[in-house]
Scaffold this active site. Sequence first.
Site, short mmCIF file in Angstrom:
data_model
loop_
_atom_site.label_atom_id
_atom_site.label_comp_id
_atom_site.label_asym_id
_atom_site.label_seq_id
_atom_site.Cartn_x
_atom_site.Cartn_y
_atom_site.Cartn_z
N SER A 134 -5.27 7.14 9.37
CA SER A 134 -3.83 6.92 9.23
C SER A 134 -3.03 8.00 8.52
O SER A 134 -1.80 7.94 8.52
CB SER A 134 -3.57 5.59 8.55
OG SER A 134 -3.78 4.57 9.47
N LYS A 191 4.52 5.87 1.07
CA LYS A 191 4.18 4.83 2.05
C LYS A 191 4.33 3.48 1.36
O LYS A 191 3.95 3.33 0.19
CB LYS A 191 2.74 5.05 2.52
CG LYS A 191 2.28 4.10 3.62
CD LYS A 191 0.87 4.44 4.11
CE LYS A 191 0.41 3.55 5.24
NZ LYS A 191 -0.95 3.87 5.72
N SER A 223 -1.42 4.65 10.73
CA SER A 223 -0.42 3.71 10.27
C SER A 223 0.62 4.32 9.34
O SER A 223 1.65 3.71 9.09
CB SER A 223 -1.11 2.57 9.53
OG SER A 223 -1.72 3.06 8.34
N1 GLN Z 1 -6.03 2.93 13.42
C1 GLN Z 1 -7.00 2.49 12.48
C2 GLN Z 1 -6.89 0.99 12.29
O1 GLN Z 1 -6.05 0.42 12.88
C3 GLN Z 1 -6.84 3.21 11.17
C4 GLN Z 1 -5.75 2.71 10.32
C5 GLN Z 1 -5.71 3.34 8.97
O2 GLN Z 1 -6.30 4.41 8.74
N2 GLN Z 1 -5.08 2.67 8.04
O3 GLN Z 1 -7.60 0.39 11.57
#
Ligand code: GLN
Length: 484
Positions: free
Chosen positions: A175, A76, A151
């Site tokens: 995410s 990532k 994400s």
């Molecule tokens: N969807 C969540 C957010 O927008 C989690 C994102 C994540 O785990 N990085 O914060």
Amino acid sequence: MHQSTLAGLSEALRSKQISSTELTEHFISRCKKHNEQLNCFITINEEQALAAAKDADNIIGTDSASRLTGIPIAHKDIFCTNGIKTSCGSKMLDNFIAPYDATVVEKINQAGLISLGKTNMDEFAMGSSNETSYYGAVKNPWHLDHVPGGSSGGSASAVAAMLCPAATGTDTGGSIRQPASMCGITGLKPTYGRVSRYGMIAYASSLDQGGPMTRSAEDAALLMNVLAGFDERDSTSSDQLVEDYTERLNNPIEGIKIGLPKQYFDDGLDSEVASVIEDSIKQLEKLGAICKEIELPNTHLSIPAYYVVAPAECSSNLSRFDGVRFGYRCEDPKDLSDLYCRSRAEGFGNEVKRRIMIGTYVLSAGYYDAYYLKAQKIRHLIRDDFQTAFNEVDIIAGPTATGPAFKLNEKINDPVSMYLSDIYTVSVNLAGIPAISIPAGFVSSLPIGLQLIGNYFKESQLLNVAHQFQLATDWHQRTPEAFA
Ligand code: GLN
């Protein structure tokens, strides 16, 4: 060959059925062929990958080789990679070449894996659909007009489309698990502190945790053996002894107690998803698990608490991007204040700005007690709910996401509905416990994930249950036809 698991590739490399160079060339050519369609990679490191594969070929068969030497992987783009662009999905870091490797990357390199490239992601890991990236949305390989989840959507899409056999991801509020669920792969979020955060660009430091995204639970265990462990460069890293995560995979799960939270199966859950999850629970019962209903009474407070804590921490973490030290700087600033303001205004996207504004607001003097302090108190309640549940059961099971992957653009202009889709994942981060998402079925030809949640440092147990489920089912072996 690209359908193979890490376990399978390891065998093939060690028995010299294939060389690391051949394998790496094969995956690089798949990445190049399909990336235009999926947009799952921001950077493909062809040259470095082939050079590393050559080195790996010299080592395989000798004592210096690990079980995973010579196998390609993707990172990532939130993990710093020495000499390679690390963008975090943002214009702010579009020109940032990291001067060092994150611990996760260092460990993966030391284990001899080959880094194919950096995967696309929501900007600074803020999002649930991978649509907030400066580099454009990632597509779901099962249905190109659907999101891959976010994400870590680039990692999930790349593994699902078999452009790489495994990838790293990070999970602040879901995410790793949510895109794993939406792309039909296995994703493990470890206990907070189990995997080092050093060199992982911070979103919300008390919630962030890196972990593996793979084709099977066995592969997740193999990668956890590489990733887990104390790191003195991360002050919240745990020094708890690291287990061999593959050791317990084959234990029978007879008699294991599984809790089904009432609050996870209420009206908010799509009925077709509910029936997939119920079928997978029946499967676990067939394997000898004893399931019972439990309560996680503060579940409804997890989204509001998370969306105060996470933006608060992000507003503080992202203050380092000021146009002076890292990344983007605006043209011709009038003075220092103009430099700060315009660099940030031009370098950050809308969702990141929204989070910074919310975070700054909830931390400001007049509102701190009303929002931030209250959210921290709720965080304790949520953690206590889990501890009460774990007095009765070994593992908690339920859905990972409220539905299958939604359509591109469906929720991007409705942040509240986007945030609500995180209902089953964020409380795990607020509590700091581990959880895994594994493929459990399909709704409208899109994959659905089953989430298994464990108590602190019970990754081995989660992987054991997930592996036994995968021995009895073949959902994790299904692949999207267009990428066969
Ligand atoms: N969807 C969540 C957010 O927008 C989690 C994102 C994540 O785990 N990085 O914060």
